[in-house]
Motif scaffolding. Structure first.
Motif, PDB file in Angstrom:
ATOM      1  N   LYS A 125       0.836  -1.208   0.000  1.00 32.02           N
ATOM      2  CA  LYS A 125       0.000   0.000   0.000  1.00 32.02           C
ATOM      3  C   LYS A 125       0.867   1.253   0.000  1.00 32.02           C
ATOM      4  CE  LYS A 125      -4.115  -1.805   2.415  1.00 32.02           C
ATOM      5  NZ  LYS A 125      -3.709  -3.189   2.708  1.00 32.02           N
ATOM      6  N   ALA A 126       1.987   1.205   0.740  1.00 32.53           N
ATOM      7  CA  ALA A 126       2.868   2.375   0.837  1.00 32.53           C
ATOM      8  C   ALA A 126       3.516   2.696  -0.505  1.00 32.53           C
ATOM      9  CB  ALA A 126       3.944   2.140   1.899  1.00 32.53           C
ATOM     10  N   VAL A 127       3.864   1.656  -1.311  1.00 36.98           N
ATOM     11  CA  VAL A 127       4.503   1.922  -2.603  1.00 36.98           C
ATOM     12  C   VAL A 127       3.484   2.332  -3.662  1.00 36.98           C
ATOM     13  CG1 VAL A 127       6.447   0.364  -2.162  1.00 36.98           C
ATOM     14  CG2 VAL A 127       4.418  -0.507  -3.333  1.00 36.98           C
ATOM     15  N   ASP A 128       2.208   2.220  -3.348  1.00 34.08           N
ATOM     16  CA  ASP A 128       1.167   2.630  -4.310  1.00 34.08           C
ATOM     17  C   ASP A 128       0.024   3.330  -3.574  1.00 34.08           C
ATOM     18  OD1 ASP A 128      -0.377   2.995  -6.532  1.00 34.08           O
ATOM     19  OD2 ASP A 128      -0.944   0.886  -6.768  1.00 34.08           O
ATOM     20  N   PRO A 129       0.300   4.479  -2.963  1.00 34.51           N
ATOM     21  CA  PRO A 129      -0.744   5.157  -2.179  1.00 34.51           C
ATOM     22  C   PRO A 129      -1.937   5.599  -3.015  1.00 34.51           C
ATOM     23  CG  PRO A 129       1.205   6.554  -2.412  1.00 34.51           C
ATOM     24  CD  PRO A 129       1.587   5.209  -2.925  1.00 34.51           C
ATOM     25  N   ILE A 130      -1.695   5.927  -4.285  1.00 32.05           N
ATOM     26  CA  ILE A 130      -2.825   6.337  -5.133  1.00 32.05           C
ATOM     27  C   ILE A 130      -3.728   5.141  -5.411  1.00 32.05           C
ATOM     28  CG2 ILE A 130      -3.463   7.182  -7.417  1.00 32.05           C
ATOM     29  CD1 ILE A 130      -1.050   8.984  -7.361  1.00 32.05           C
ATOM     30  N   GLY A 131      -3.131   3.968  -5.640  1.00 29.13           N
ATOM     31  CA  GLY A 131      -3.934   2.764  -5.832  1.00 29.13           C
ATOM     32  C   GLY A 131      -4.785   2.461  -4.614  1.00 29.13           C
ATOM     33  N   THR A 132      -4.197   2.650  -3.417  1.00 31.86           N
ATOM     34  CA  THR A 132      -4.960   2.441  -2.181  1.00 31.86           C
ATOM     35  C   THR A 132      -6.058   3.488  -2.056  1.00 31.86           C
ATOM     36  OG1 THR A 132      -2.926   1.608  -1.163  1.00 31.86           O
ATOM     37  CG2 THR A 132      -4.757   2.150   0.317  1.00 31.86           C
ATOM     38  N   GLN A 133      -5.771   4.715  -2.481  1.00 30.02           N
ATOM     39  CA  GLN A 133      -6.801   5.763  -2.489  1.00 30.02           C
ATOM     40  C   GLN A 133      -7.984   5.353  -3.362  1.00 30.02           C
ATOM     41  OE1 GLN A 133      -5.502   9.404  -4.330  1.00 30.02           O
ATOM     42  NE2 GLN A 133      -7.576  10.211  -4.491  1.00 30.02           N
ATOM     43  N   TYR A 134      -7.687   4.822  -4.546  1.00 33.20           N
ATOM     44  CA  TYR A 134      -8.764   4.380  -5.438  1.00 33.20           C
ATOM     45  C   TYR A 134      -9.607   3.284  -4.780  1.00 33.20           C
ATOM     46  CZ  TYR A 134      -6.255   6.789  -9.231  1.00 33.20           C
ATOM     47  OH  TYR A 134      -5.647   7.717 -10.030  1.00 33.20           O
ATOM     48  N   LYS A 135      -8.925   2.357  -4.070  1.00 34.45           N
ATOM     49  CA  LYS A 135      -9.651   1.263  -3.437  1.00 34.45           C
ATOM     50  C   LYS A 135     -10.538   1.784  -2.299  1.00 34.45           C
ATOM     51  CE  LYS A 135      -9.431  -2.224  -4.615  1.00 34.45           C
ATOM     52  NZ  LYS A 135     -10.297  -2.973  -5.565  1.00 34.45           N
ATOM     53  N   ILE A 136     -10.043   2.767  -1.541  1.00 36.86           N
ATOM     54  CA  ILE A 136     -10.844   3.378  -0.475  1.00 36.86           C
ATOM     55  C   ILE A 136     -12.088   4.030  -1.081  1.00 36.86           C
ATOM     56  CG2 ILE A 136     -10.896   5.253   1.229  1.00 36.86           C
ATOM     57  CD1 ILE A 136      -7.920   4.630   1.771  1.00 36.86           C
ATOM     58  N   GLU A 137     -11.901   4.713  -2.187  1.00 35.14           N
ATOM     59  CA  GLU A 137     -13.038   5.359  -2.855  1.00 35.14           C
ATOM     60  C   GLU A 137     -14.041   4.317  -3.359  1.00 35.14           C
ATOM     61  OE1 GLU A 137     -10.954   7.670  -5.739  1.00 35.14           O
ATOM     62  OE2 GLU A 137     -10.600   9.355  -4.366  1.00 35.14           O
ATOM     63  N   ASP A 138     -13.536   3.160  -3.817  1.00 38.86           N
ATOM     64  CA  ASP A 138     -14.441   2.077  -4.241  1.00 38.86           C
ATOM     65  C   ASP A 138     -15.285   1.586  -3.062  1.00 38.86           C
ATOM     66  OD1 ASP A 138     -13.477   2.213  -6.794  1.00 38.86           O
ATOM     67  OD2 ASP A 138     -12.101   0.495  -6.595  1.00 38.86           O
ATOM     68  N   TYR A 139     -14.624   1.430  -1.911  1.00 35.02           N
ATOM     69  CA  TYR A 139     -15.347   1.012  -0.706  1.00 35.02           C
ATOM     70  C   TYR A 139     -16.449   2.020  -0.366  1.00 35.02           C
ATOM     71  CZ  TYR A 139     -12.446  -2.884   0.973  1.00 35.02           C
ATOM     72  OH  TYR A 139     -11.826  -4.095   1.129  1.00 35.02           O
ATOM     73  N   LEU A 140     -16.086   3.291  -0.385  1.00 30.87           N
ATOM     74  CA  LEU A 140     -17.057   4.332  -0.014  1.00 30.87           C
ATOM     75  C   LEU A 140     -18.219   4.364  -0.998  1.00 30.87           C
ATOM     76  CD1 LEU A 140     -14.579   7.177   1.036  1.00 30.87           C
ATOM     77  CD2 LEU A 140     -15.942   5.719   2.536  1.00 30.87           C
ATOM     78  N   GLN A 141     -17.916   4.196  -2.269  1.00 29.34           N
ATOM     79  CA  GLN A 141     -18.990   4.172  -3.275  1.00 29.34           C
ATOM     80  C   GLN A 141     -19.916   2.976  -3.043  1.00 29.34           C
ATOM     81  OE1 GLN A 141     -19.833   6.368  -5.512  1.00 29.34           O
ATOM     82  NE2 GLN A 141     -18.064   7.741  -5.275  1.00 29.34           N
ATOM     83  N   ALA A 142     -19.324   1.829  -2.696  1.00 35.26           N
ATOM     84  CA  ALA A 142     -20.127   0.629  -2.451  1.00 35.26           C
ATOM     85  C   ALA A 142     -21.062   0.809  -1.266  1.00 35.26           C
ATOM     86  CB  ALA A 142     -19.212  -0.572  -2.216  1.00 35.26           C
ATOM     87  N   MET A 143     -20.638   1.646  -0.298  1.00 36.22           N
ATOM     88  CA  MET A 143     -21.456   1.891   0.894  1.00 36.22           C
ATOM     89  C   MET A 143     -22.236   3.202   0.785  1.00 36.22           C
ATOM     90  SD  MET A 143     -18.948   0.540   3.973  1.00 36.22           S
ATOM     91  CE  MET A 143     -17.462   1.379   3.419  1.00 36.22           C
ATOM     92  N   ASN A 144     -22.262   3.781  -0.432  1.00 37.28           N
ATOM     93  CA  ASN A 144     -22.983   5.045  -0.690  1.00 37.28           C
ATOM     94  C   ASN A 144     -22.473   6.175   0.194  1.00 37.28           C
ATOM     95  OD1 ASN A 144     -24.785   3.859  -2.631  1.00 37.28           O
ATOM     96  ND2 ASN A 144     -25.916   2.947  -0.915  1.00 37.28           N
ATOM     97  N   LEU A 145     -21.154   6.188   0.406  1.00 37.91           N
ATOM     98  CA  LEU A 145     -20.545   7.239   1.236  1.00 37.91           C
ATOM     99  C   LEU A 145     -19.508   8.038   0.454  1.00 37.91           C
ATOM    100  CD1 LEU A 145     -19.946   5.181   4.533  1.00 37.91           C
ATOM    101  CD2 LEU A 145     -21.771   6.842   4.098  1.00 37.91           C
ATOM    102  N   GLY A 146     -19.534   7.917  -0.883  1.00 38.60           N
ATOM    103  CA  GLY A 146     -18.524   8.558  -1.708  1.00 38.60           C
ATOM    104  C   GLY A 146     -18.429  10.058  -1.511  1.00 38.60           C
ATOM    105  N   ALA A 147     -19.561  10.716  -1.236  1.00 42.59           N
ATOM    106  CA  ALA A 147     -19.557  12.175  -1.113  1.00 42.59           C
ATOM    107  C   ALA A 147     -18.997  12.646   0.224  1.00 42.59           C
ATOM    108  CB  ALA A 147     -20.975  12.710  -1.288  1.00 42.59           C
ATOM    109  N   TRP A 148     -18.794  11.726   1.158  1.00 43.51           N
ATOM    110  CA  TRP A 148     -18.386  12.125   2.508  1.00 43.51           C
ATOM    111  C   TRP A 148     -16.888  12.399   2.631  1.00 43.51           C
ATOM    112  CZ3 TRP A 148     -21.607  12.960   6.687  1.00 43.51           C
ATOM    113  CH2 TRP A 148     -22.947  12.626   6.491  1.00 43.51           C
ATOM    114  N   LEU A 149     -16.094  11.893   1.692  1.00 43.95           N
ATOM    115  CA  LEU A 149     -14.643  12.050   1.813  1.00 43.95           C
ATOM    116  C   LEU A 149     -14.067  12.537   0.494  1.00 43.95           C
ATOM    117  CD1 LEU A 149     -12.363  11.511   3.921  1.00 43.95           C
ATOM    118  CD2 LEU A 149     -11.991   9.325   2.779  1.00 43.95           C
TER     119      LEU A 149
END
Length: 641
Positions: free
Chosen positions: A24-48
């Motif tokens: 995750k540390a060598v690809d922080p943007i990739g981890t950012q994308y995955k966090i955004e996927d999680y938030l979208q799946a939980m309908n929380l994308g607009a919160w962060l």
């Protein structure tokens, strides 16, 4: 077994946390994308916002990596084990939800390095949760690799390392590219396999011109020369700080007739705005946004293809400069595959992180080992040189049949106050008539003066008028009992068998036995003293186990020197004491003999005590008449000063 299980669980947890945090540390943007996927799946994308997701990405990677390192080195064992349980307790139900609902295909635990299905991830987390609970239950069973005094080095170095890795990966590109578009990838072959119906990660890769809608994917990948691709997933969010360098690369491509395309998922409005802002003349093509995010972790980023193979990647922060663009690609290092291979990058990681921690661990363990050696050498040397002083030194007073209750209490009080004020350098015991025991025990500080009886019965209980059992003695608060005194042997005809029973009953009731042996004047003059003392030991205490014999204190009392005014010389006393120790060694071994306290009892006074007690095998005295006056008794005690 418990220690082995805990450390196996600890190593499993450490390995997984370190790997997960590092990728995750060598690809922080990739981890950012995955966090955004999680938030979208939980309908929380607009919160962060994006920046918040990126910061969270760096925090998560640093936390996982550091917890893994701390578990590996057993740093802050309780805290880290609790944190591991908390993390796994949160992630396990989350991954169960992912497995059941499948809103995203991959949880991203190990980035793009290791892709697991959602069910595989859930069961992996179940195992890790169980391991974390085991470690949390017995955290102190984790073996430390670095001493507590040096753990701060590991803590700070690990945190700084992971933050620097994340920062550099954000500024440049991931140090390790696990995606299907890494440098060296043959896109042409992969795309052709996909076109032939084979399973391929390039299913969503296409290049479609914006001006006429023509699909030029095959044309670009089949180009026999070099092709520049400016990748900007979303132009609305693209960094425009290096516009001059981008235009400079485009002009260079035009000069040497290299195709140059802009790839984006943005619409025509955003493209026109970018052209107005940058003056860009290069053609734009439409490509899937998710695919472009996968191609390069930079917005914008630049890719160089040759014969459909990815040979170079640049982030917008490190685009080729004017000096690097002076020659055609065929003659420049820009047109060649970089020699910064995966192996070299792994070596760099080993040199900058693993090697320093290994050297620290080795140095720390060597230092701890040398300290242990020095400490134990000193202890062994001390034991060898001062072996006699390691045995317990005791001065015991035997009041015999003297003093009424009131006088006895007064003497005990005086001794107690005197020795409280001036702590003795040896153990002190007073053995009194039965009538004194219970009264004296009430105020005597037995941390300073032990209390003992002068005798006990050879029966546990029953119709034995006038006898006092070992249990009764113990119930008064006494700790010691004298057995085998020459006066009991002579006047009351106590035999070795009787004394054997008394010793067993005394030890059964946790009384420490001061066992007396010694020869008469006739036996001494006949040279039979060694035979006598050996027979007395063999008849009454040599039947004991080694463990029980270690609880015995031996008192050698030359009968001819008791109450006669005669005293054995220090040399005579030392000689017989050394003999007694030798026969104990024959029976129980040298270690037991060296630990056995042997007292001298025969007209010992303050005047001769220092000379007697200086002998290596004389560990104190059993004092008769001189123990009836506090000053005289203390004078003997002070011989150990």
């Amino acid at each position: 077994m418990k220690k082995t299980i805990v450390n196996l669980c600890r190593l499993v947890l450490a390995t997984v946390f370190i790997l997960s945090g590092f990728v995750k540390a060598v690809d922080p943007i990739g981890t950012q994308y995955k966090i955004e996927d999680y938030l979208q799946a939980m309908n929380l994308g607009a919160w962060l916002p994006d920046a918040g997701a990126l910061i969270l990405s760096v925090v998560i990677s640093a936390t996982e990596f550091c917890i893994g390192i701390f578990l590996l080195f057993a740093i802050r064992r309780r805290l880290c084990s609790h944190l591991a349980v908390i993390i796994m307790a949160l992630m396990t139900p989350l991954t169960l939800w992912l497995a059941l609902t499948n809103p995203i295909s991959d949880c991203g635990c190990f980035g793009d390095a290791v892709v697991l299905t959602n069910w595989q991830t859930f069961w992996k987390n179940v195992v890790l949760l169980a391991a974390a609970i085991v470690v949390m239950k017995w955290p102190t069973k984790m073996v430390r690799f670095v001493s507590e005094s040096n753990q701060w080095i590991v803590v700070n170095y690990s945190l700084i390392f992971t933050l620097v890795i994340s920062a550099w990966s954000l500024y440049d590109r991931p140090q390790f590219d696990f995606r299907p578009y890494h440098v060296g990838t043959d896109l042409r072959t992969g795309w052709m396999q996909m076109m032939e119906g084979q399973e391929s990660p390039y299913a969503d890769f296409f290049i479609e011109r914006m001006d006429n809608g023509e699909d030029i994917t095959e044309e670009v990948l089949n180009n026999e020369g070099y092709t520049f691709l400016l990748v900007a997933p979303y132009l609305e969010q693209a960094d425009d700080s290096q516009l001059d360098l981008i235009n400079q690369v485009y002009e260079y491509a035009q000069e040497y007739d290299y195709p140059f395309y802009g790839l984006t998922a943005s619409g025509e409005k955003a493209i026109n705005l970018w052209r107005d802002l940058t003056g860009a003349d290069y053609p734009f093509c439409q490509t899937d946004g998710t695919t472009l995010k996968t191609v390069i972790r930079s917005n914008p980023g630049l890719i160089l293809l040759k014969d459909g193979v990815v040979i170079q990647k640049w982030s917008h922060n490190l685009l080729p400069n004017e000096q690097e663009l002076e020659k055609p690609l065929e003659e420049s290092t820009l047109g060649k595959m970089p020699d910064d291979t995966v192996g070299k990058r792994i070596v760099r990681i080993l040199l900058w992180f693993v090697l320093p921690l290994m050297l620290l661990t080795i140095a720390d363990r060597l230092w701890a080992w040398t300290k242990w050696i020095r400490r134990h050498k000193k202890l062994i040397s001390y034991i060898n040189k001062k072996e006699v002083k390691m045995r317990k030194k005791i001065v015991a007073g035997n009041w015999k049949m003297n003093m009424n209750l009131q006088d006895g209490i007064a003497l005990a009080k005086e001794l107690n106050e005197t020795l409280k004020a001036e702590k003795p350098n040896c153990g002190v015991v007073i053995c009194t008539p039965f009538i004194h025991l219970a009264s004296i025990a009430q105020f005597l500080d037995q941390n300073i003066i032990g209390l003992g009886a002068e005798n006990c019965a050879d029966k546990e209980k029953g119709a034995f008028t006038g006898e006092v059992s070992a249990e009764m003695v113990k119930s008064t608060g006494a700790q010691y009992v004298i057995l085998g005194h020459s006066e009991r042997r002579e006047y009351y005809k106590e035999t070795p068998e009787i004394l054997k029973e008394k010793v067993l009953l005394a030890q059964k009731n946790d009384l420490k036995v001061i066992f007396c042996i010694g020869e008469s004047l006739e036996e001494r003059e006949a040279g039979k003293q060694n035979e006598v003392v050996k027979a007395e030991l063999e008849g009454s205490v040599f039947n004991l186990s080694e463990e029980d014999f270690r609880k015995i204190v031996i008192a050698y009392e030359p009968i001819w020197a008791i109450g006669t005014g005669k005293t054995a010389t220090a040399e005579q006393a030392e000689e017989i004491h050394a003999y007694i120790r030798s026969i104990i060694a024959e029976k129980y071994g040298q270690a037991v003999a060296d630990d056995t306290t042997i007292l001298y009892g025969g007209s010992c006074k303050a005047s001769n005590a220092p000379e007697l007690f200086a002998k290596p095998d004389i560990d104190g005295g059993l004092i008769g008449g001189a123990s009836l006056k506090a000053a005289d008794f203390k004078g003997i005690i002070d011989a150990f000063k």
